[in-house]
Structure formats: C-alpha cells, structure tokens
Design a protein around this motif. Structure first.
Motif, PDB file in Angstrom:
ATOM      1  N   LEU A 296      -6.139   7.478  -9.405  1.00 52.75           N
ATOM      2  CA  LEU A 296      -6.070   6.754  -8.140  1.00 52.75           C
ATOM      3  C   LEU A 296      -6.633   7.662  -7.058  1.00 52.75           C
ATOM      4  O   LEU A 296      -6.036   8.693  -6.718  1.00 52.75           O
ATOM      5  CB  LEU A 296      -4.629   6.360  -7.821  1.00 52.75           C
TER       6      LEU A 296
ATOM      7  N   LEU B  94      -6.939  -0.470  -3.811  1.00 52.54           N
ATOM      8  CA  LEU B  94      -6.761   0.761  -4.575  1.00 52.54           C
ATOM      9  C   LEU B  94      -8.088   1.086  -5.230  1.00 52.54           C
ATOM     10  O   LEU B  94      -8.731   0.200  -5.800  1.00 52.54           O
ATOM     11  CB  LEU B  94      -5.706   0.578  -5.662  1.00 52.54           C
TER      12      LEU B  94
ATOM     13  N   VAL C 271      -6.145   4.826  -1.373  1.00 53.63           N
ATOM     14  CA  VAL C 271      -5.288   3.680  -1.031  1.00 53.63           C
ATOM     15  C   VAL C 271      -5.668   3.311   0.390  1.00 53.63           C
ATOM     16  O   VAL C 271      -5.480   4.106   1.312  1.00 53.63           O
ATOM     17  CB  VAL C 271      -3.791   4.033  -1.114  1.00 53.63           C
TER      18      VAL C 271
ATOM     19  N   SER D 279       0.839  -1.197   0.000  1.00 50.35           N
ATOM     20  CA  SER D 279       0.000   0.000   0.000  1.00 50.35           C
ATOM     21  C   SER D 279       0.878   1.252   0.000  1.00 50.35           C
ATOM     22  O   SER D 279       0.577   2.230  -0.679  1.00 50.35           O
ATOM     23  CB  SER D 279      -0.951   0.000   1.190  1.00 50.35           C
TER      24      SER D 279
END
Length: 96
Positions: free
Chosen positions: A29, A45, A32, A6
């Motif tokens: 993205l 993700l 996380v 991560s």
C-alpha cells in the motif's frame, strides 16, 4: 462489519497485502488519498506489486497484516519504474 474509511487504511501505509489467487503475490500500500467533501465520501488506495505476474482488473481477496481479509476491486494503472501500480477507489454518500 464496519465500512472502511481512508483513516482505517492509514496505519497500513507501506504495509504488505497478500493476494493468493489467481497467483500469489504481495502488494504494498503506497498511497491513501482522501478526496471527500460534505456531499460525497471518496478515497483511493494505491498499491505497488511486481511487474510480473500482474493482475487484470477485478475483485481480489487481500490479506493485510494482522487484520481480517478484505475484498477490493483493483484496477491496474500500469507500470511505474519496476512496479505494477493498482488502484482501489471508494465512493459513497456519507451516513447522516
């Protein structure tokens, strides 16, 4: 090749990952999330992309900024606002 963690994705939070096939599109993205414990390494993700075209569940090659291409199994979670949301989940036993 080193296995991703991560922490290896945190610097790419809000970065654009490029998918070329089956259609060219950009995924951001957006999250996380690390859910690891001493017995199991788990993280996910979350990506946001355009509503159309959308990607079906499957493995895709993603090109993150200034990093080598990686293959991720993405699952569409559905639309959220004006974006299609995808998730990649990692689960493995920690190395001793």
């Amino acid at each position: 090749m080193e296995l991703p963690t991560s922490r290896s994705f945190v610097p790419y939070l809000h970065a654009t990952f490029r998918v070329e096939r089956p259609v060219a599109l950009d995924l951001e993205l957006t999250d996380v999330r690390d859910l690891s414990n001493p017995q199991l390494e788990q993280f996910s993700l979350t990506f946001a992309g355009p509503l159309s075209p959308s990607l079906p569940q499957g493995t895709y090659s993603l090109q993150p900024p200034q990093r080598e291409e990686l293959s991720l199994f993405l699952v569409p979670l559905g639309p959220r606002g004006d974006a299609m949301i995808y998730e990649a989940v990692f689960t493995r036993f920690p190395a001793n």
